[in-house]
Design an enzyme around this catalytic site. Structure first.
Site, PDB file in Angstrom:
ATOM      1  N   GLU A  74      22.495 -15.774 -10.465  1.00 13.19           N
ATOM      2  CA  GLU A  74      22.845 -17.189 -10.288  1.00 13.19           C
ATOM      3  C   GLU A  74      22.737 -18.022 -11.552  1.00 13.19           C
ATOM      4  O   GLU A  74      23.497 -18.960 -11.735  1.00 13.19           O
ATOM      5  CB  GLU A  74      21.966 -17.805  -9.187  1.00 13.19           C
ATOM      6  CG  GLU A  74      22.255 -17.266  -7.803  1.00 13.19           C
ATOM      7  CD  GLU A  74      21.477 -18.004  -6.733  1.00 13.19           C
ATOM      8  OE1 GLU A  74      21.329 -19.229  -6.847  1.00 13.19           O
ATOM      9  OE2 GLU A  74      21.005 -17.351  -5.800  1.00 13.19           O
ATOM     10  N   ASP A 147      19.919 -14.726  -5.343  1.00 11.55           N
ATOM     11  CA  ASP A 147      18.561 -14.795  -4.807  1.00 11.55           C
ATOM     12  C   ASP A 147      18.455 -14.174  -3.417  1.00 11.55           C
ATOM     13  O   ASP A 147      19.401 -14.225  -2.614  1.00 11.55           O
ATOM     14  CB  ASP A 147      18.095 -16.252  -4.745  1.00 11.55           C
ATOM     15  CG  ASP A 147      17.839 -16.829  -6.124  1.00 11.55           C
ATOM     16  OD1 ASP A 147      17.741 -16.041  -7.080  1.00 11.55           O
ATOM     17  OD2 ASP A 147      17.740 -18.068  -6.240  1.00 11.55           O
ATOM     18  N   ASP A 149      17.527 -14.809  -0.435  1.00 12.47           N
ATOM     19  CA  ASP A 149      17.298 -15.711   0.687  1.00 12.47           C
ATOM     20  C   ASP A 149      18.654 -16.052   1.308  1.00 12.47           C
ATOM     21  O   ASP A 149      19.675 -15.470   0.921  1.00 12.47           O
ATOM     22  CB  ASP A 149      16.553 -16.971   0.245  1.00 12.47           C
ATOM     23  CG  ASP A 149      17.256 -17.713  -0.888  1.00 12.47           C
ATOM     24  OD1 ASP A 149      18.449 -17.436  -1.138  1.00 12.47           O
ATOM     25  OD2 ASP A 149      16.620 -18.572  -1.521  1.00 12.47           O
ATOM     26  N   GLU A 151      20.617 -18.720   1.178  1.00 17.61           N
ATOM     27  CA  GLU A 151      21.605 -19.281   0.261  1.00 17.61           C
ATOM     28  C   GLU A 151      22.121 -18.210  -0.691  1.00 17.61           C
ATOM     29  O   GLU A 151      23.321 -18.141  -0.973  1.00 17.61           O
ATOM     30  CB  GLU A 151      20.984 -20.445  -0.524  1.00 17.61           C
ATOM     31  CG  GLU A 151      20.694 -21.681   0.301  1.00 17.61           C
ATOM     32  CD  GLU A 151      21.944 -22.306   0.901  1.00 17.61           C
ATOM     33  OE1 GLU A 151      23.001 -22.316   0.241  1.00 17.61           O
ATOM     34  OE2 GLU A 151      21.866 -22.772   2.052  1.00 17.61           O
ATOM     35  N   TYR A 364       9.426 -14.827  -7.142  1.00 12.57           N
ATOM     36  CA  TYR A 364      10.285 -15.843  -6.538  1.00 12.57           C
ATOM     37  C   TYR A 364       9.454 -16.976  -5.947  1.00 12.57           C
ATOM     38  O   TYR A 364       8.436 -16.740  -5.281  1.00 12.57           O
ATOM     39  CB  TYR A 364      11.143 -15.193  -5.444  1.00 12.57           C
ATOM     40  CG  TYR A 364      12.318 -16.036  -5.040  1.00 12.57           C
ATOM     41  CD1 TYR A 364      13.212 -16.503  -5.992  1.00 12.57           C
ATOM     42  CD2 TYR A 364      12.534 -16.367  -3.711  1.00 12.57           C
ATOM     43  CE1 TYR A 364      14.294 -17.275  -5.621  1.00 12.57           C
ATOM     44  CE2 TYR A 364      13.622 -17.135  -3.332  1.00 12.57           C
ATOM     45  CZ  TYR A 364      14.504 -17.588  -4.301  1.00 12.57           C
ATOM     46  OH  TYR A 364      15.576 -18.361  -3.941  1.00 12.57           O
ATOM     47  N   ARG A 366      10.311 -19.487  -3.776  1.00  7.96           N
ATOM     48  CA  ARG A 366      10.602 -20.045  -2.452  1.00  7.96           C
ATOM     49  C   ARG A 366      10.185 -19.025  -1.398  1.00  7.96           C
ATOM     50  O   ARG A 366      10.899 -18.067  -1.116  1.00  7.96           O
ATOM     51  CB  ARG A 366      12.088 -20.387  -2.328  1.00  7.96           C
ATOM     52  CG  ARG A 366      12.520 -21.501  -3.275  1.00  7.96           C
ATOM     53  CD  ARG A 366      13.972 -21.910  -3.063  1.00  7.96           C
ATOM     54  NE  ARG A 366      14.341 -22.949  -3.998  1.00  7.96           N
ATOM     55  CZ  ARG A 366      14.886 -22.760  -5.193  1.00  7.96           C
ATOM     56  NH1 ARG A 366      15.117 -21.515  -5.592  1.00  7.96           N
ATOM     57  NH2 ARG A 366      15.198 -23.760  -5.987  1.00  7.96           N
ATOM     58  N   HIS A 409       9.907 -13.007   1.318  1.00 10.38           N
ATOM     59  CA  HIS A 409       9.440 -12.722  -0.035  1.00 10.38           C
ATOM     60  C   HIS A 409       7.919 -12.652  -0.022  1.00 10.38           C
ATOM     61  O   HIS A 409       7.276 -13.223   0.847  1.00 10.38           O
ATOM     62  CB  HIS A 409       9.869 -13.817  -1.010  1.00 10.38           C
ATOM     63  CG  HIS A 409      11.311 -14.199  -0.886  1.00 10.38           C
ATOM     64  ND1 HIS A 409      12.325 -13.443  -1.401  1.00 10.38           N
ATOM     65  CD2 HIS A 409      11.905 -15.266  -0.284  1.00 10.38           C
ATOM     66  CE1 HIS A 409      13.486 -14.029  -1.139  1.00 10.38           C
ATOM     67  NE2 HIS A 409      13.253 -15.130  -0.454  1.00 10.38           N
TER      68      HIS A 409
END
Length: 785
Positions: A74, A147, A149, A151, A364, A366, A409
């Site tokens: 990203e 990532d 997740d 999104e 990570y 989040r 995570h």
């Protein structure tokens, strides 16, 4: 719009941005992901002009370029770090986030056909997408590494679809990792998988749900209040929490109470004790008279140590950080906003140059899990064994997950424990170092032995009263050994006097003090995040954006790190709560989060979930649109100010950055200016609110700058000093809370809870370099539309 869908939505009166022209570029494959919202020259072909004929070398055979494996992440910073780990056989490129998404200018949800979203190439991103498609066509394999997740899964899904539409011969796989380390990256590359459709559906459901709520409620606010406003599933609930807390504060009636402390002389040392018991009961000191009555009875009495109690306590280490805990701790210990915490953490995660290499310093950021990988456990236990062998427990410490944790995570931790804060100090900025330090200390301490403390409580008998001294000291340091920045005063240990029962002590002085009970505290970033997490509103990735969007919309402002609702915010909240109580509701929002989790777990079809909500919601929006009275102009206020351009009267209006003065001759006359808050004590000019360009920090300065460089960091209030006539300012400290003080440094008038106090109330030296820099930055940048 919600924080999850926080892109600006065009109001009827706003200008559309012009389409951005692309610069010169090399020939790349054309794409037609969407025929709308793309750059104007995406279909144009570039022409290559050769100044000289190309010379052929018949003796040398052209070597076919060996294809590489293309990895797409990203961010560019992450791409640089990963490319160094993978070597020459790989090319790592960045998508810069979402390249394909819903358009901003319209709903783009097919309500009649299972709420199918209409995706387009994000404006300004067509060039990046074309380049990635060209790179994919030349690659041996494409690995989508966004990532891990929802999104990130959606980004990978969109890229996969865009690539397969143009390149159908190159294998496209999905890889995921939770830390940027050579081991994790190479392991992910060695075990590629496929895109998780369930996770994509959960993201799609959230996106559609937030779009339906935001794009139905926002136009209603435009129509009934003013253009440019927004509402959303999460942001409006957060706003309601802040507004309801403000109402509780306003309704609170403070009650007077007093405390009584005394200094006792112990072997030429003074120690302070507080009255804990009077006649065997907790003292009720409601007024000064009650305190004086006790003092009259104690005066002259012999004081003796009546009792000493020791209590040992085992203090267990805390688990490593989750996203919400990191944001709360960074706010409380470092003074960071949630947005700043996540920005700094993102930099640490993507990679920092450590000498000649670039290293991702944390995993990570989040996450809602406290789980630690086995590799990380082995590494940290090995480090503790080397550095602090006495503090290493026999077994690794395990922490239980919360009931609502998705556990996608592991916890936030340093990727390499050997990179201690001291070891990387010279490579990090001050903010990066401070945030990395608390992450490192929290993780390492979580795998160390518990600490033991001893609290000693000493009772001193004075007549019928008991004064109590309490102190704590650490008797076994345990995990406190590695805590520096994270250690509180209690964790560092508080001393206590060495006394024995029967010792006689002398009273040196009494200190009676008046207090008032305080109502509930306003939300801060830390307490807001904690409340959102506890009530199940949003997810780790949404906490910071939710607070940011409330500030951006001027529904909320920050005052001394507290979130304070504005007049506009309270108006919007009251309207939404009255007419949409079932939507602007913590239970509804939390229930929707649970349903989104069910979609990801393939227990619920997302179109069914959306349909159940949307049909009654849409009917309600239409009914309110017909019956609700208009509030347009309700916040406008007539003033005595006259327009300097046309001479018409000016009106006080509310804009995106707060109140400002506008000419009533609009649109013929567009003159505006900031609302004057007071008269400059130096030159007589107007004091207005201003904001620095770099820091965005609000301050108050004279409109005659640079001729007059007067500046104040305290907000003027509509009241003049009764002693010197200059304006008063609002100040805040932990002891007195909000109070008023005179702006004049030479005036000794100060008002704090109707009780004068000796406190410094100067506004700072206007010749200070930072002050001059702030004033220069803000010159001409007043709070106007």
């Amino acid at each position: 719009m919600t924080a999850e869908n926080s892109e600006p939505m065009h109001s009827p009166g706003e200008k559309r941005r012009g389409k951005q022209a692309l610069g010169a570029k090399r020939p790349i494959a054309d794409t037609s992901v969407s025929d709308t919202d793309t750059d104007t020259d995406t279909d144009k072909k570039d022409t290559i002009v050769y100044d000289e004929p190309v010379k052929k070398h018949p003796k040398k055979k052209a070597q076919k370029e060996k294809k590489k494996i293309l990895v797409i992440v990203e961010s560019p910073a992450k791409a640089k770090t990963i490319e160094k780990y993978l070597g020459a056989s790989y090319t790592v490129k960045a998508s810069m986030g979402h390249l394909i998404d819903l358009p901003k200018s319209r709903l783009a949800i097919d309500v009649a056909h299972n709420f199918e979203p209409e995706y387009i190439t994000v404006r300004g991103r067509a060039k990046i997408l074309k380049e990635l498609q060209g790179d994919a066509k030349k690659a041996d394999t494409v690995l989508l590494a966004s990532d891990n997740d929802r999104e990130g899964e959606a980004i990978a899904w969109h890229l996969h679809n865009a690539f397969t539409a143009k390149v159908d011969t190159v294998p496209i796989r999905r890889i995921a990792f939770n830390e940027i380390t050579p081991v994790a990256i190479k392991d992910a590359v060695a075990h590629p998988g496929s895109i998780d459709e369930a996770k994509v559906n959960a993201q799609k459901a959230r996106r559609v749900l937030d779009r339906l709520v935001g794009y139905n409620l926002s136009p209603l606010l435009w129509k009934k209040v003013k253009n440019g406003l927004s509402a959303g599933r999460v942001q409006s609930v957060a706003l309601r929490l802040i507004c309801e807390r403000e109402k509780e504060i306003e309704a609170f009636i403070p009650e007077e109470y007093w405390t009584l402390e005394a200094d006792f002389m112990v072997e030429k040392l003074l120690c302070t004790a507080q009255l804990a018991l009077w006649q065997g009961n907790k003292p009720e000191l409601k007024n000064e008279a009650a305190v004086k009555a006790i003092l009259d009875q104690i005066a002259g009495k012999e004081c003796v140590v009546a009792a000493i109690r020791e209590t040992d306590k085992t203090v267990k280490p805390k688990p490593p950080f989750t996203t919400s805990q990191l944001q709360q701790t960074a706010a409380n210990r470092l003074g960071f906003t949630s947005k700043k915490t996540m920005q700094v953490a993102q930099h640490l995660y993507e990679g920092v140059n450590i000498g000649v290499s670039r290293v991702g310093l944390i995993t990570y950021m989040r996450t809602d899990s406290v789980r630690i990988s086995q590799v990380a456990l082995e590494e940290v236990r090995s480090w503790i064994q080397e550095q602090y062998p006495a503090e290493l427990p026999a077994e690794a410490v395990e922490y239980t997950l919360g009931k609502k944790a998705q556990d996608a995570h592991e916890a936030i931790r340093p990727t390499y424990v050997r990179y201690t804060p001291d070891a990387v100090r010279e490579y990090l900025s001050r903010d990066q170092l401070r945030l990395y330090t608390i992450i490192w200390e929290r993780f390492v301490s979580s795998q160390m032995k518990a600490a033991k403390t001893r609290t000693v409580s000493t009772d001193i008998q004075a007549g019928m009263g008991i004064f109590r001294i309490a102190g704590t000291k650490i008797i076994e340091k345990g995990f406190y050994t590695v805590l520096k920045l994270l250690a509180s005063k209690e964790e560092r240990g508080l001393g206590y006097p060495s006394l024995t029962v029967g010792d006689r002590v002398l009273i040196d002085a009494f200190y009676p003090e008046q207090h008032f009970t305080q109502g509930p505290a306003r939300y801060t970033d830390a307490s807001m995040v904690k409340t959102l997490e506890e009530k199940g509103i949003g997810r780790p990735s949404t906490y910071a954006p939710t607070i940011s969007v409330l500030l951006d919309r001027y529904y909320v402002t920050r005052s001394n790190k507290q979130l304070v609702p504005t007049v506009l915010g309270r108006l919007i909240c009251d309207m939404l709560v009255e007419y949409f109580p079932g939507v602007v509701n913590t239970d509804f929002t939390a229930a929707m989060e649970n349903k989104l989790d069910a979609v990801e777990e393939q227990q619920l079809r997302w179109p069914d979930m959306i349909r159940e909500f949307y049909d009654p919601f849409k009917d309600q929006v239409e009914e309110v649109g017909k019956t609700l009275e208009s509030f347009k102009g309700i916040l406008d206020e007539a003033t005595d100010e006259v327009c300097a351009v046309c001479g018409r009267p000016m009106v006080k209006k509310l804009g995106r950055f707060g109140f400002f003065l506008a000419c009533t001759g609009f649109p013929e006359c567009r003159h505006t200016k900031s609302v004057p808050l007071g008269k400059c004590p130096r030159c007589g000019g107007a004091i207005v609110a201003r904001r620095t360009k770099k820091r965005g920090k609000e301050f108050y300065g004279c409109t005659n700058y640079p001729e007059c460089d007067f500046i104040s960091h305290f907000k003027p209030i509509n009241q003049n000093c009764p002693k010197c006539g200059q304006f008063m300012v609002e100040k805040y400290d932990k002891k007195n809370g909000f109070h008023k003080a005179c702006i004049n440094p030479t005036c000794d008038y100060l008002h704090s809870n109707d009780d004068p106090a000796n406190e410094d109330h100067s506004t700072g030296d206007p010749s200070d370099e930072l002050v001059r820099e702030d004033a220069a930055e803000a010159d001409g940048a007043a709070h106007v539309e």
